[in-house]
Design a protein around this motif. Structure first.
Motif, short mmCIF file in Angstrom:
data_model
loop_
_atom_site.label_atom_id
_atom_site.label_comp_id
_atom_site.label_asym_id
_atom_site.label_seq_id
_atom_site.Cartn_x
_atom_site.Cartn_y
_atom_site.Cartn_z
N THR A 66 0.94 -1.35 -0.23
CA THR A 66 -0.05 0.26 0.02
C THR A 66 0.89 1.22 -0.10
N PHE A 67 0.86 2.18 -0.91
CA PHE A 67 1.60 3.16 -1.01
C PHE A 67 1.11 4.52 -1.31
N ASP A 68 1.82 5.68 -0.67
CA ASP A 68 1.69 7.00 -0.68
C ASP A 68 1.66 7.38 -2.33
N LYS A 69 1.10 8.26 -2.67
CA LYS A 69 1.14 8.92 -4.02
C LYS A 69 2.60 9.37 -4.40
N GLY A 70 3.16 9.00 -5.42
CA GLY A 70 4.62 9.13 -5.96
C GLY A 70 5.49 8.31 -5.44
N VAL A 71 5.30 7.33 -4.56
CA VAL A 71 6.35 6.46 -4.28
C VAL A 71 6.53 5.24 -5.24
N THR A 72 8.07 4.99 -5.43
CA THR A 72 8.46 4.16 -6.30
C THR A 72 8.71 2.99 -5.66
N THR A 73 8.93 1.72 -5.98
CA THR A 73 9.48 0.60 -5.58
C THR A 73 9.96 -0.48 -6.79
N ASN A 74 10.94 -1.22 -6.49
CA ASN A 74 11.21 -2.14 -7.42
C ASN A 74 11.12 -3.48 -6.86
N TYR A 75 10.47 -4.34 -7.85
CA TYR A 75 10.43 -5.70 -7.71
C TYR A 75 11.37 -6.86 -8.55
N LYS A 76 12.19 -7.47 -7.80
CA LYS A 76 13.03 -8.28 -8.31
C LYS A 76 12.54 -9.68 -8.28
N LEU A 77 12.31 -10.57 -9.46
CA LEU A 77 11.77 -11.89 -9.50
C LEU A 77 12.61 -12.80 -8.85
N LYS A 78 11.88 -13.79 -8.18
CA LYS A 78 12.68 -14.88 -7.19
C LYS A 78 13.24 -15.97 -8.03
N LYS A 79 12.82 -16.27 -9.10
CA LYS A 79 13.12 -17.35 -9.71
C LYS A 79 12.83 -17.14 -11.42
N LYS A 80 14.21 -17.44 -11.96
CA LYS A 80 14.37 -17.27 -13.25
C LYS A 80 13.13 -18.27 -14.12
N GLY A 81 12.72 -17.54 -15.05
CA GLY A 81 11.51 -18.38 -15.65
C GLY A 81 10.04 -17.96 -15.30
N ASN A 82 9.82 -17.22 -14.17
CA ASN A 82 8.73 -16.85 -13.47
C ASN A 82 8.23 -15.52 -14.12
N GLY A 83 6.99 -15.26 -13.80
CA GLY A 83 6.22 -14.42 -14.36
C GLY A 83 5.63 -13.52 -13.28
N VAL A 143 11.33 -11.12 -17.75
CA VAL A 143 11.87 -9.80 -16.93
C VAL A 143 12.66 -10.30 -15.69
N ASP A 144 13.71 -9.67 -15.41
CA ASP A 144 14.36 -10.16 -13.84
C ASP A 144 13.93 -9.08 -12.83
N ALA A 145 13.37 -7.94 -13.19
CA ALA A 145 12.76 -6.84 -12.23
C ALA A 145 12.10 -5.89 -13.06
N PHE A 146 11.25 -5.01 -12.23
CA PHE A 146 10.58 -4.13 -12.83
C PHE A 146 10.06 -2.85 -11.78
N ASN A 147 9.96 -1.94 -12.21
CA ASN A 147 9.46 -0.66 -11.35
C ASN A 147 8.13 -0.65 -11.34
N LEU A 148 7.66 0.06 -10.00
CA LEU A 148 6.18 0.26 -9.72
C LEU A 148 6.24 1.65 -9.16
N GLN A 149 5.18 2.38 -9.60
CA GLN A 149 5.11 3.61 -9.13
C GLN A 149 3.60 3.83 -8.59
N ALA A 150 3.20 4.44 -7.38
CA ALA A 150 1.91 4.66 -6.90
C ALA A 150 1.36 6.13 -7.52
N ASN A 151 0.37 6.23 -8.31
CA ASN A 151 -0.20 7.56 -8.71
C ASN A 151 -1.44 7.87 -8.10
N SER A 152 -1.60 7.58 -6.97
CA SER A 152 -2.66 8.05 -6.12
C SER A 152 -2.49 7.62 -4.68
#
Length: 239
Positions: free
Chosen positions: A171-188, A216-225
């Protein structure tokens, strides 16, 4: 992007049974969409609203990992293993149906509806001994960060299932960004926006939208609200 699939909230299957109002991200019951059978081993993502005093009568499951995440109100669970429990917001419930289980789920409140997500994941082991578990998580531990709620490991944070899957809630405040790194290769990862507006990579998502991403190995996530809430489900892509 050819490694993503976007499911806007309004394109989901929908059924209203009076006491139950439900949206299906993937084919379920009378909603049959050949393009939406599953995302990897993620088979069902149902967004359910159950009226006061109503519920699902006793019914069977087998060889499926079933996860329930209450969003509002509470739900009483009874099963053929002798478990009776109530789950509410902040709880995570898991069942390994394995060789077979019967259960019922009811909203025992007389004055308010219950909202919950019901998720089915294909297991990596068949015909296991049926199992039930539920835990209560600290919601504060997911403020502006991702809280692990499920993994393949009984000694790790959250509940565990018979599959190389990891679920996180944030649960994120507006404007906060985070990065998720996948735990296992081949997963989505299949991301489901519970509340608010979020951008994953460059894709804008709104409430109840779903986005699958793979290769992908990782991706960024940003809260817009403010108070944007998201569920990330990392799963193997091959059945």
């Amino acid at each position: 992007m050819d490694n993503t699939v976007l499911h806007k909230a309004a394109t989901r299957g929908h059924a209203s049974h009076g006491w139950l109002d439900t949206h299906h991200t993937f084919s379920f019951a009378n909603y049959n969409n050949p393009d939406r059978m599953h995302f990897g081993v993620l088979r069902v993502l149902n967004d359910d609203r159950v009226d006061a005093g109503k519920g699902f009568g006793t019914h069977p499951h087998d060889n499926m990992e079933i996860i329930s995440i209450p969003l509002e109100g509470d739900l009483e669970h009874k099963d053929s293993m002798g478990n009776t429990a109530v789950i509410k917001r902040g709880d995570i419930q898991v069942m390994s149906a394995g060789t077979g289980i019967q259960h019922s789920e009811y909203n025992r409140n007389s004055d308010r509806l219950t909202k919950f997500l019901q998720i089915w994941v294909f297991p990596n082991k068949r015909n296991v001994t049926p199992r039930y578990d539920q835990i209560t998580l600290k919601e504060a531990d997911r403020h502006n960060k991702l809280q692990q709620i499920l993994s393949p490991n009984a000694d790790d944070a959250g509940v565990w299932i018979h599959q190389d899957a990891w679920f996180h809630l944030g649960t994120f405040d507006k404007g906060v960004t985070t990065n998720y790194k996948l735990k296992k290769k081949g997963n989505g990862v299949y991301a489901f926006v519970i509340k608010g507006d979020i951008t994953i990579s460059t894709i804008a998502l709104n409430e109840r939208d779903g986005l699958g991403i793979w290769d992908v190995d990782a991706f960024n996530l940003q809260a817009n609200s403010a108070g944007a809430e998201v569920l990330l489900m990392e799963v193997p892509m091959t059945l």
